[in-house]
Design a protein around this motif. Structure first.
Motif, PDB file in Angstrom:
ATOM      1  N   PHE A 115       0.839  -1.201   0.000  1.00  0.00           N
ATOM      2  CA  PHE A 115       0.000   0.000   0.000  1.00  0.00           C
ATOM      3  C   PHE A 115       0.869   1.244   0.000  1.00  0.00           C
ATOM      4  N   ILE A 116       0.448   2.234  -0.750  1.00  0.00           N
ATOM      5  CA  ILE A 116       1.130   3.524  -0.721  1.00  0.00           C
ATOM      6  C   ILE A 116       0.067   4.588  -0.544  1.00  0.00           C
ATOM      7  N   LYS A 117       0.249   5.436   0.460  1.00  0.00           N
ATOM      8  CA  LYS A 117      -0.742   6.488   0.669  1.00  0.00           C
ATOM      9  C   LYS A 117      -0.238   7.773   0.012  1.00  0.00           C
ATOM     10  N   ALA A 118      -1.075   8.382  -0.764  1.00  0.00           N
ATOM     11  CA  ALA A 118      -0.682   9.548  -1.558  1.00  0.00           C
ATOM     12  C   ALA A 118      -0.024  10.632  -0.702  1.00  0.00           C
ATOM     13  N   SER A 119      -0.684  11.016   0.386  1.00  0.00           N
ATOM     14  CA  SER A 119      -0.166  12.129   1.189  1.00  0.00           C
ATOM     15  C   SER A 119       1.234  11.829   1.713  1.00  0.00           C
ATOM     16  N   GLU A 120       1.450  10.584   2.108  1.00  0.00           N
ATOM     17  CA  GLU A 120       2.774  10.224   2.619  1.00  0.00           C
ATOM     18  C   GLU A 120       3.812  10.212   1.498  1.00  0.00           C
ATOM     19  N   TYR A 121       3.357   9.760   0.360  1.00  0.00           N
ATOM     20  CA  TYR A 121       4.277   9.719  -0.767  1.00  0.00           C
ATOM     21  C   TYR A 121       4.729  11.119  -1.168  1.00  0.00           C
ATOM     22  N   TYR A 122       3.773  12.024  -1.239  1.00  0.00           N
ATOM     23  CA  TYR A 122       4.113  13.395  -1.644  1.00  0.00           C
ATOM     24  C   TYR A 122       5.049  14.055  -0.630  1.00  0.00           C
ATOM     25  N   ALA A 123       4.808  13.731   0.644  1.00  0.00           N
ATOM     26  CA  ALA A 123       5.620  14.353   1.687  1.00  0.00           C
ATOM     27  C   ALA A 123       7.087  13.945   1.569  1.00  0.00           C
ATOM     28  N   THR A 124       7.319  12.758   1.052  1.00  0.00           N
ATOM     29  CA  THR A 124       8.705  12.270   0.985  1.00  0.00           C
ATOM     30  C   THR A 124       9.310  12.374  -0.413  1.00  0.00           C
ATOM     31  N   HIS A 125       8.507  12.797  -1.381  1.00  0.00           N
ATOM     32  CA  HIS A 125       9.020  12.903  -2.754  1.00  0.00           C
ATOM     33  C   HIS A 125       8.645  14.247  -3.363  1.00  0.00           C
TER      34      HIS A 125
ATOM     35  N   ASP B  37       9.904  16.038  -5.567  1.00  0.00           N
ATOM     36  CA  ASP B  37      10.015  16.252  -7.009  1.00  0.00           C
ATOM     37  C   ASP B  37       8.771  15.788  -7.760  1.00  0.00           C
ATOM     38  N   PHE B  38       7.863  15.177  -7.023  1.00  0.00           N
ATOM     39  CA  PHE B  38       6.573  14.833  -7.621  1.00  0.00           C
ATOM     40  C   PHE B  38       5.934  16.066  -8.249  1.00  0.00           C
ATOM     41  N   TRP B  39       6.082  17.195  -7.525  1.00  0.00           N
ATOM     42  CA  TRP B  39       5.360  18.396  -7.957  1.00  0.00           C
ATOM     43  C   TRP B  39       5.906  18.964  -9.250  1.00  0.00           C
ATOM     44  N   LEU B  40       7.165  18.762  -9.497  1.00  0.00           N
ATOM     45  CA  LEU B  40       7.699  19.219 -10.782  1.00  0.00           C
ATOM     46  C   LEU B  40       7.121  18.353 -11.907  1.00  0.00           C
ATOM     47  N   THR B  41       7.028  17.079 -11.635  1.00  0.00           N
ATOM     48  CA  THR B  41       6.423  16.191 -12.630  1.00  0.00           C
ATOM     49  C   THR B  41       4.970  16.573 -12.872  1.00  0.00           C
ATOM     50  N   PHE B  42       4.295  16.901 -11.792  1.00  0.00           N
ATOM     51  CA  PHE B  42       2.913  17.361 -11.896  1.00  0.00           C
ATOM     52  C   PHE B  42       2.821  18.574 -12.827  1.00  0.00           C
TER      53      PHE B  42
ATOM     54  N   GLN C 274      -2.835  12.407 -11.099  1.00  0.00           N
ATOM     55  CA  GLN C 274      -2.880  10.967 -11.305  1.00  0.00           C
ATOM     56  C   GLN C 274      -1.802  10.517 -12.291  1.00  0.00           C
ATOM     57  N   ALA C 275      -1.616  11.294 -13.338  1.00  0.00           N
ATOM     58  CA  ALA C 275      -0.572  10.939 -14.301  1.00  0.00           C
ATOM     59  C   ALA C 275       0.800  11.045 -13.651  1.00  0.00           C
ATOM     60  N   ALA C 276       0.988  12.113 -12.888  1.00  0.00           N
ATOM     61  CA  ALA C 276       2.284  12.312 -12.234  1.00  0.00           C
ATOM     62  C   ALA C 276       2.547  11.224 -11.194  1.00  0.00           C
ATOM     63  N   ASP C 277       1.501  10.724 -10.556  1.00  0.00           N
ATOM     64  CA  ASP C 277       1.668   9.615  -9.605  1.00  0.00           C
ATOM     65  C   ASP C 277       2.394   8.459 -10.297  1.00  0.00           C
ATOM     66  N   ILE C 278       1.913   8.152 -11.494  1.00  0.00           N
ATOM     67  CA  ILE C 278       2.437   7.008 -12.226  1.00  0.00           C
ATOM     68  C   ILE C 278       3.910   7.211 -12.571  1.00  0.00           C
ATOM     69  N   PHE C 279       4.243   8.420 -13.004  1.00  0.00           N
ATOM     70  CA  PHE C 279       5.647   8.695 -13.350  1.00  0.00           C
ATOM     71  C   PHE C 279       6.530   8.698 -12.105  1.00  0.00           C
ATOM     72  N   ALA C 280       6.052   9.390 -11.090  1.00  0.00           N
ATOM     73  CA  ALA C 280       6.894   9.570  -9.902  1.00  0.00           C
ATOM     74  C   ALA C 280       7.172   8.247  -9.214  1.00  0.00           C
ATOM     75  N   MET C 281       6.216   7.343  -9.220  1.00  0.00           N
ATOM     76  CA  MET C 281       6.434   6.070  -8.525  1.00  0.00           C
ATOM     77  C   MET C 281       7.109   5.041  -9.420  1.00  0.00           C
ATOM     78  N   ASN C 282       7.498   5.486 -10.599  1.00  0.00           N
ATOM     79  CA  ASN C 282       8.182   4.604 -11.530  1.00  0.00           C
ATOM     80  C   ASN C 282       7.358   3.337 -11.826  1.00  0.00           C
ATOM     81  N   ILE C 283       6.138   3.595 -12.253  1.00  0.00           N
ATOM     82  CA  ILE C 283       5.198   2.514 -12.543  1.00  0.00           C
ATOM     83  C   ILE C 283       5.275   2.129 -14.020  1.00  0.00           C
ATOM     84  N   GLN C 284       5.268   0.842 -14.279  1.00  0.00           N
ATOM     85  CA  GLN C 284       5.258   0.396 -15.677  1.00  0.00           C
ATOM     86  C   GLN C 284       3.867  -0.061 -16.138  1.00  0.00           C
TER      87      GLN C 284
END
Length: 382
Positions: A117-127, A129-134, A172-182
């Motif tokens: 499980f990955i919770k969005a808020s926790e992920y953003y807090a620790t990453h 650079d997500f926001w630049l991808t956003f 949502q799109a940036a989530d996929i990129f930032a988490m390195n999802i294939q």
RNA sequence: CCGGGAGAAGCUAAAUGGUUAGGCAGAGGACUGUAAAUCCUCGAUUAGUAGGUUCGACUCCUACCUCCCGGACCA
């Protein structure tokens, strides 16, 4: 399992796969593949999600893909879930909601311990650079496109939306990129956002979509939507309309308790909902009950099944596959009651593990707490 | 911040200040070996909130809240 077997497992019962070539390439490489599916934190999962969507998650697990369940708490806030109360959303995400997802996979015969499980808020807090991808996604997408993609949030067209809701698709799109999802999984209703994701994939610089050193667009896997059992908005359906398309449009909605079924529904409720389902005798063009057989029963009963009826209604009848059921139904050899009875029994039995799971005091408490919150929010908004 | 408009059931909607029509959805029943269709029955002690005027307010007045539409501000 060889590549072909893994591919077939991943492909089965999907509506579409965008990027099958990439998928095949990744499977052949033998490298670890990261999958993700996002869930908005709402109430209980209806069985369209708990069965159809989660079955695909299990298929992917079985095919050796590393699956991630993304608890989209911030997205849920944007979409006004739980009255837009982020604190409650977070609490539910960590509690009842996560437990429901685990129970789903358990019911489907999978191991809940293997879910990540990955919770969005926790992920953003620790990453950060997500926001630049956003921003990169936003910068490379037009406003009309975002607006069109937003219908997935369950809003009617033309309905007013706040500006924040426009942030949802690029997030949502940036989530996929930032988490390195294939592999990005979702219902077919997620298509527009996933296409935006794939179209912007080449423009992203901060979290370039990569697969073991090679630049690669994430693959999108879409499962069909389990239709509501209610009668269609227009009946009879005019000749020039595509019945199948209409059937898919009438997806289950959580907000309509009668159109949605839940795994933890008690047996009587399941039976009642099935019995209330729209089911014309001999009608196979628009028949949600039969569609449920196609989507839920047959994928699990590969060698077919039989229905035991009282002698006066024809006695025992068996079906080897869905086409067989359809043709017998069309001829009138099987009556709506026959299939409804069978389906009700089948689902009651199938959901037994989930039902029992949530009878355990600790889990029941979580559910009750969630219902209580939902009740309060409902009362407040009136 | 200023101006204009709106707020009645889950949605929609009529009623010159006279005691809330109707429609859709929903619930119950009849009829069908299910559902749908059809037919019967039911549903707001109440109008965004709080006051006021009046014998009487959904209707008029005041304040506040929320939403919509314009405008202003543009450092």
């Amino acid at each position: 399992m060889n590549t072909e077997e893994r591919l077939n497992l991943i492909k089965r019962n999907t509506e579409e796969i965008i990027g099958e070539d990439e998928l095949r390439f990744m499977l052949e490489s033998g490298q670890e593949i990261n999958h993700y599916i996002g869930f908005e934190i709402s109430g209980k999962l209806h069985i369209g999600q708990a069965v159809i969507v989660m079955q695909k998650v299990k298929d992917l697990m079985d095919a050796g893909v590393k699956v991630h369940l993304f608890l989209a708490d911030w997205h849920s806030y944007l979409n006004d879930k739980f009255g837009g109360n982020l604190e409650i959303i977070k609490e539910i995400a960590d509690g009842a909601f996560k437990e429901i997802l685990k129970a789903s996979i358990l019911t489907l015969g999978g191991d809940p311990e293997k879910l990540t499980f990955i919770k969005a808020s926790e992920y953003y807090a620790t990453h950060p650079d997500f926001w630049l991808t956003f921003l990169e996604v936003s910068k490379n997408t037009s406003l009309p496109r975002i607006e069109r993609s937003i219908s997935i949030m369950g809003r009617e067209e033309g309905q007013t939306k706040d500006f924040g809701s426009l942030a949802y698709p690029p997030m949502q799109a940036a989530d996929i990129f930032a988490m390195n999802i294939q592999i990005a999984q979702g219902g077919i209703d997620q298509r527009k956002i996933h296409v935006i994701m794939r179209d912007t994939a080449d423009k992203i610089k901060t979290n370039m979509p990569m697969f073991h050193g090679k630049r690669m667009k994430p693959v999108a896997i879409h499962t069909p939507l389990l239709p509501s059992l209610a009668k269609p908005a227009i009946w009879p359906i005019p000749e020039d309309m595509n019945k199948r398309e209409l059937l898919n449009k009438g997806k289950m909605s959580k907000s309509d308790p009668n159109s949605a079924m839940f795994m933890m529904d008690d047996p009587e409720a399941i039976r009642k909902k099935i019995m209330k389902g729209f089911c014309m005798e001999k009608e196979i063009g628009y028949n949600p009950i039969l569609r449920w057989f196609e989507m839920i029963v047959f994928p699990r009963e590969k060698s077919g099944f039989k229905i035991v009826r009282p002698e006066e209604h024809g006695g025992i009848i068996s079906f080897k596959d869905f086409k067989d059921l359809e043709s017998k139904f069309e001829k009138g050899d099987v009556h709506p009651i026959d299939v409804k009875n069978f389906l009700a029994d089948y689902l009651i039995e199938m959901f037994k593990p989930a039902r029992e799971h949530f009878q355990k005091p600790a889990y029941k408490k979580m559910l009750d707490r969630m219902e209580e919150i939902l009740g309060k929010i409902k009362a407040k908004s009136h």
